[in-house]
Design a protein around this motif. Structure first.
Motif, PDB file in Angstrom:
ATOM      1  N   GLU A 188      52.649  14.704 -13.233  1.00  0.00           N
ATOM      2  CA  GLU A 188      53.812  15.524 -12.882  1.00  0.00           C
ATOM      3  C   GLU A 188      53.714  16.918 -13.499  1.00  0.00           C
ATOM      4  N   LEU A 189      53.234  16.993 -14.738  1.00  0.00           N
ATOM      5  CA  LEU A 189      53.053  18.296 -15.380  1.00  0.00           C
ATOM      6  C   LEU A 189      51.956  19.100 -14.687  1.00  0.00           C
ATOM      7  N   GLU A 190      50.901  18.434 -14.257  1.00  0.00           N
ATOM      8  CA  GLU A 190      49.814  19.132 -13.555  1.00  0.00           C
ATOM      9  C   GLU A 190      50.299  19.701 -12.225  1.00  0.00           C
ATOM     10  N   GLU A 191      51.145  18.963 -11.522  1.00  0.00           N
ATOM     11  CA  GLU A 191      51.676  19.454 -10.243  1.00  0.00           C
ATOM     12  C   GLU A 191      52.603  20.651 -10.456  1.00  0.00           C
ATOM     13  N   PHE A 219      53.120  10.678 -24.033  1.00  0.00           N
ATOM     14  CA  PHE A 219      53.564  12.067 -24.128  1.00  0.00           C
ATOM     15  C   PHE A 219      52.387  13.026 -23.997  1.00  0.00           C
ATOM     16  N   VAL A 220      52.556  14.044 -23.153  1.00  0.00           N
ATOM     17  CA  VAL A 220      51.582  15.119 -22.999  1.00  0.00           C
ATOM     18  C   VAL A 220      52.328  16.447 -23.081  1.00  0.00           C
ATOM     19  N   SER A 221      51.849  17.341 -23.903  1.00  0.00           N
ATOM     20  CA  SER A 221      52.487  18.649 -24.032  1.00  0.00           C
ATOM     21  C   SER A 221      52.100  19.556 -22.868  1.00  0.00           C
ATOM     22  N   MET A 222      53.062  20.314 -22.377  1.00  0.00           N
ATOM     23  CA  MET A 222      52.772  21.313 -21.350  1.00  0.00           C
ATOM     24  C   MET A 222      51.799  22.359 -21.894  1.00  0.00           C
ATOM     25  N   GLY A 223      51.803  22.553 -23.214  1.00  0.00           N
ATOM     26  CA  GLY A 223      50.868  23.493 -23.817  1.00  0.00           C
ATOM     27  C   GLY A 223      49.423  23.076 -23.660  1.00  0.00           C
ATOM     28  N   LYS A 224      49.185  21.795 -23.446  1.00  0.00           N
ATOM     29  CA  LYS A 224      47.819  21.305 -23.208  1.00  0.00           C
ATOM     30  C   LYS A 224      47.427  21.443 -21.741  1.00  0.00           C
ATOM     31  N   ILE A 225      48.400  21.302 -20.853  1.00  0.00           N
ATOM     32  CA  ILE A 225      48.136  21.370 -19.409  1.00  0.00           C
ATOM     33  C   ILE A 225      48.071  22.811 -18.914  1.00  0.00           C
ATOM     34  N   TYR A 226      48.913  23.653 -19.470  1.00  0.00           N
ATOM     35  CA  TYR A 226      49.044  25.045 -19.009  1.00  0.00           C
ATOM     36  C   TYR A 226      49.027  25.973 -20.225  1.00  0.00           C
ATOM     37  N   ILE A 251      54.817  27.859 -30.364  1.00  0.00           N
ATOM     38  CA  ILE A 251      53.388  28.108 -30.176  1.00  0.00           C
ATOM     39  C   ILE A 251      53.233  29.061 -29.000  1.00  0.00           C
ATOM     40  N   PHE A 252      52.618  30.204 -29.248  1.00  0.00           N
ATOM     41  CA  PHE A 252      52.397  31.181 -28.192  1.00  0.00           C
ATOM     42  C   PHE A 252      51.244  30.733 -27.281  1.00  0.00           C
ATOM     43  N   PRO A 253      51.251  31.191 -26.034  1.00  0.00           N
ATOM     44  CA  PRO A 253      50.146  30.864 -25.127  1.00  0.00           C
ATOM     45  C   PRO A 253      48.817  31.406 -25.652  1.00  0.00           C
ATOM     46  N   GLN A 254      47.746  30.864 -25.115  1.00  0.00           N
ATOM     47  CA  GLN A 254      46.412  31.359 -25.468  1.00  0.00           C
ATOM     48  C   GLN A 254      46.256  32.815 -25.026  1.00  0.00           C
ATOM     49  N   HIS A 255      45.434  33.545 -25.787  1.00  0.00           N
ATOM     50  CA  HIS A 255      45.011  34.897 -25.421  1.00  0.00           C
ATOM     51  C   HIS A 255      46.176  35.881 -25.294  1.00  0.00           C
ATOM     52  N   VAL A 256      47.205  35.682 -26.118  1.00  0.00           N
ATOM     53  CA  VAL A 256      48.322  36.622 -26.163  1.00  0.00           C
ATOM     54  C   VAL A 256      48.246  37.374 -27.476  1.00  0.00           C
ATOM     55  N   SER A 257      48.292  38.693 -27.423  1.00  0.00           N
ATOM     56  CA  SER A 257      48.209  39.471 -28.662  1.00  0.00           C
ATOM     57  C   SER A 257      49.380  40.444 -28.801  1.00  0.00           C
ATOM     58  N   ASP A 258      49.577  41.314 -27.814  1.00  0.00           N
ATOM     59  CA  ASP A 258      50.602  42.341 -27.939  1.00  0.00           C
ATOM     60  C   ASP A 258      52.004  41.745 -28.019  1.00  0.00           C
ATOM     61  N   LEU A 259      52.239  40.622 -27.336  1.00  0.00           N
ATOM     62  CA  LEU A 259      53.563  40.014 -27.315  1.00  0.00           C
ATOM     63  C   LEU A 259      53.988  39.510 -28.685  1.00  0.00           C
ATOM     64  N   LYS A 260      53.035  39.028 -29.463  1.00  0.00           N
ATOM     65  CA  LYS A 260      53.372  38.515 -30.790  1.00  0.00           C
ATOM     66  C   LYS A 260      53.925  39.613 -31.685  1.00  0.00           C
ATOM     67  N   GLY A 261      53.425  40.817 -31.549  1.00  0.00           N
ATOM     68  CA  GLY A 261      53.947  41.934 -32.321  1.00  0.00           C
ATOM     69  C   GLY A 261      55.386  42.241 -31.952  1.00  0.00           C
ATOM     70  N   GLN A 262      55.693  42.196 -30.659  1.00  0.00           N
ATOM     71  CA  GLN A 262      57.062  42.424 -30.209  1.00  0.00           C
ATOM     72  C   GLN A 262      57.995  41.323 -30.719  1.00  0.00           C
TER      73      GLN A 262
END
Length: 446
Positions: A188-191, A219-226, A251-262
């Protein structure tokens, strides 16, 4: 001198859980009937009844001298512990630099909504705290009603996203789900993820109930799927029965840099940092230990026993349908088959149903559908099955674990009599309603 209040604040209503709490306190003190002395059957409040784990309590005592300000994102030791915690329990490799600590997930979700531009998609029914935040921030939003299974339909999500003009869409995903107690599985999370990737939808995945999943392997985290598009929030309040500690993390998404500063700028402006002693105490809660593992196992097993009993007992009442919880300590009860009888009794909204159940002689507190972002005329309600002495029940479970369905039912009857009697009282209410049409008595809720 008369002080003027900003219109934006005047437009915000008191959160429904606090409004209900005030109403119940006033009702209890004003009710003249001797039967009111016991209080009420408490199906309204979603707070884990168990004690905070002993190792967390002890750690707080040891660190009570920590008076210095903590770093805005959280102390390094805690962020590292949360990283290891996610790797161990949720199979996610998360760099501690992607983790920000805040005063509860409620505040962190508010902070995320502050910095993320775009239209919010809110599936319904929903936790009562999301919509007031969205409105306070004056965000554009659209409801996404779920179907009979009470889960997001990927097709419906795609159709809605295609209609939205904003370049960025923000889906609030609550998994496991409050108020239904349901769990999204991997497929369901993958869909849902397929739609999110296709439509450029950012996800705020509120996973505060993850550790309450009865069969934790599911239990599966959406952070693992997306991982590239999901902000995952979690914390101490439900899994560690430490809502009063006010500590959560995102937990911030992967490959996010500028947003963390904001984000750091917003946190520093609004509250500087989470209490330093609380952060040090939380390390013990997120570290991997036999004591914490046992605590999670015992508390989720008790929630499961209480949930199964509540589901079966409510479903046995003719006309009531309920979701069968797979996690949390809630289920959604559907009373809509009684709509004609309720309307004859001048009970025209779910709020009036809630008020009718709390007055004498029923003394039963629920959270009605209008507080769950459903239509005011939807006679559904959230039922929280936590009205018992958590410390006592925890020890009784360790002393004698139920080994069958029959023993589990007896365990509930012996350890949670207010749950048992409260469900009977709900049955009595609807039996009386159908038999003689209960006159609606206006209850004061302001």
């Amino acid at each position: 001198m008369k002080f003027l209040v900003d219109q934006q604040v005047q437009d915000i209503e008191m959160p429904e859980n606090l409004k209900l709490n005030t109403f119940l306190q006033e009702f209890h003190s004003d009710c003249p009937h001797p039967q009111c002395k016991f209080g009420f059957y408490g199906f309204a409040f979603g707070q884990s009844p168990f004690p905070v784990p002993k190792i967390v309590q002890d750690s707080l005592a040891r660190n009570s001298d920590k008076g210095a300000y903590a770093p805005v994102p959280g102390i390094p030791e805690l962020r590292s512990a949360i990283s290891k915690y996610n790797r161990h329990y949720f199979r996610m490799d998360v760099d501690p630099k992607r983790i920000y600590v805040g005063p509860g997930t409620k505040e962190l979700i508010f902070n995320l909504l502050e910095i993320l531009h775009g239209t919010v998609i809110l599936p319904t029914p929903a936790w009562l705290g999301y919509l007031p935040q969205i409105r306070f921030l004056k965000k554009n939003y659209h409801m996404l009603p779920t179907r009979a299974n009470k889960k997001i339909s990927p097709n419906d999500l795609k159709k809605l996203a295609l209609r939205l003009q904003d370049r960025q869409k923000i889906l609030i995903l609550n998994n496991p789900h409050n108020p239904t107690g349901l769990l999204y599985n991997r497929l369901e999370l993958e869909e849902i993820t397929d739609v999110c990737r296709d439509q450029d939808i950012t996800v705020i995945s509120d996973e505060i109930y993850a550790q309450t999943t009865y069969d934790f392997s599911k239990f599966v985290s959406m952070g693992k799927i997306y991982p590239e598009g999901t902000f995952v929030t979690n914390g101490l309040s439900k899994s560690h029965a430490a809502g009063g500690y006010r500590l959560g993390y995102v937990i911030f998404p992967q490959h996010v840099s500028d947003l963390k500063g904001q984000f750091k700028k917003i946190l520093a402006t609004e509250y500087t940092a989470v209490s330093t002693p609380i952060q040090h105490a939380a390390i013990s809660g997120f570290e991997i230990s036999k004591e914490i593992d046992q605590y999670f196992e015992v508390t989720r097993n008790i929630h499961h026993i209480m949930g199964e009993y509540t589901y079966h007992a409510l479903s046995a009442i003719d006309g009531i349908k309920a979701t069968r919880p797979e996690a949390t300590f809630y289920l959604l009860a559907d009373f809509n088959s009684f709509a004609p009888d309720l309307q004859k009794a001048d009970i025209l909204t779910s709020q009036k149903l809630s008020e009718s159940l709390i007055i004498h002689p029923y003394h039963t507190a629920i959270v009605g559908g209008d507080n769950l972002v459903l239509e005011r005329t939807d006679f559904s309600a959230r039922i929280a099955y936590v009205d018992y002495d958590g410390a006592k029940v925890y020890q009784n479970y360790l002393d004698c674990k139920p080994k069958s369905n029959g023993e589990s039912a007896e365990f509930v009857k012996n350890n949670a009599p207010k749950i048992v009697d409260g469900i009977k009282m709900i049955g009595n209410f609807f039996e009386h309603l159908r038999r003689e049409s209960i006159p609606y008595v206006q209850a004061k809720t302001e």
